[in-house]
Enzyme design. Structure first.
Site, PDB file in Angstrom:
ATOM      1  N   ASP A 121       0.849  -1.188   0.000  1.00  0.00           N
ATOM      2  CA  ASP A 121       0.000   0.000   0.000  1.00  0.00           C
ATOM      3  C   ASP A 121       0.887   1.242   0.000  1.00  0.00           C
ATOM      4  OD1 ASP A 121      -3.061   0.707   0.601  1.00  0.00           O
ATOM      5  OD2 ASP A 121      -1.790   2.153   1.645  1.00  0.00           O
ATOM      6  N   ASN A 129      -1.788  13.084  -3.593  1.00  0.00           N
ATOM      7  CA  ASN A 129      -2.793  13.537  -4.551  1.00  0.00           C
ATOM      8  C   ASN A 129      -3.226  14.975  -4.282  1.00  0.00           C
ATOM      9  OD1 ASN A 129      -3.388  11.767  -6.635  1.00  0.00           O
ATOM     10  ND2 ASN A 129      -4.752  10.519  -5.408  1.00  0.00           N
ATOM     11  N   ASP A 138      -2.107   9.741 -10.799  1.00  0.00           N
ATOM     12  CA  ASP A 138      -2.242   8.634 -11.757  1.00  0.00           C
ATOM     13  C   ASP A 138      -0.889   8.238 -12.337  1.00  0.00           C
ATOM     14  OD1 ASP A 138      -4.953   8.516 -11.342  1.00  0.00           O
ATOM     15  OD2 ASP A 138      -5.493   9.573 -13.200  1.00  0.00           O
ATOM     16  N   GLU A 164      -4.744   2.651  -4.136  1.00  0.00           N
ATOM     17  CA  GLU A 164      -3.284   2.657  -4.032  1.00  0.00           C
ATOM     18  C   GLU A 164      -2.759   1.349  -3.450  1.00  0.00           C
ATOM     19  OE1 GLU A 164      -4.714   4.999  -0.311  1.00  0.00           O
ATOM     20  OE2 GLU A 164      -5.368   4.676  -2.371  1.00  0.00           O
TER      21      GLU A 164
END
Length: 247
Positions: A121, A129, A138, A164
């Site tokens: 993770d 983000n 992305d 993620e």
């Protein structure tokens, strides 16, 4: 229609062509007494009558091949994560189940290679983000996906199973899997210039229980997160050589 069914349908079509065409192209001609002999004197006319059906079977064969390719492509897309090109959650579920089904037979034959699940993770990805924007996020996910593929072997199953979160299914014992997991951790950090790290949970199967293995790996991942991130935990406890300094 499966590939086997398609091949069987095509084979049957050509059998029908042979059985229906050959008798029509020839007719029995008797010369007095004795067995009839076959003549193809009327073949052109009979061939003209048969050709439309034969052409239809050829078209059916081509259509079947095209349909099979379309179906295979649709199946591939349904099992692929659109952003990263990795296997998606459905592909992961199938991969893990299929590998675990063979574990009993392996142990019966004293095969030491097991099945190990690695859950990775990305740490603090929401903050990344928020700072850099979703397009940058992305692009980062794609880089992380490539890092996982480079760190793993060709036969390993690499999947993106959440926003993620990634999963790798390995045919490997626990010690080898920990080394691969640490390679993943290092490759992700390197490919993102140390801007992103991953926490990893590792669990090696003791049986063919899919849910139990996922639960073990997930709990190990949670411990890696709670103990500082950018580290590896396994269902057997922490491995001192595979823990990065706290950032």
């Amino acid at each position: 229609m499966s590939a086997h069914s398609s091949r069987r349908a095509v084979h049957t079509a050509w059998q029908i062509t042979a059985l229906t065409t050959l008798p029509l192209l020839a007719s029995p001609r008797s010369k007095g007494r004795g067995a009839a002999r076959w003549s193809t004197g009327a073949a052109p006319g009979r061939l003209a009558a048969v050709l439309p059906g034969t052409a239809a079977l050829v078209l059916l064969h081509r259509h079947t091949r095209r349909s099979r390719r379309v179906i295979e492509e649709l199946e591939r897309r349904c099992r692929t994560d659109a952003l990263t090109g990795l296997g998606n959650r459905g592909a992961f579920d199938d991969d893990l189940r299929d590998r675990l089904q063979g574990i009993v037979g392996r142990r019966r034959h004293a095969d030491p290679v097991g099945v190990t699940l690695v859950l990775a993770d990305i740490d603090h990805f929401k903050s990344y983000n928020d700072r850099h924007g979703h397009p940058a996020g992305d692009r980062a996910l794609v880089r992380v996906a490539r890092a996982l593929q480079q760190a793993c072997r060709s036969g390993d199953g690499v999947h993106r199973i959440g926003g993620e979160e990634f999963a790798v299914v390995l045919d490997a014992d626990h010690a080898s899997s920990l080394l691969i997991a640490d390679r993943i951790r290092q490759f992700v950090s390197a490919c993102t210039d140390d801007r992103l790290t991953v926490s990893i949970g590792v669990a090696t199967a003791q049986h063919d229980d899919v849910e139990a293995l996922i639960g073990q790996a997930d709990r190990a991942l949670y411990r890696a997160k709670s103990r500082g991130r950018n580290r590896i935990e396994s269902h057997r406890g922490p491995h001192p050589g595979l823990v990065a300094p706290t950032r």
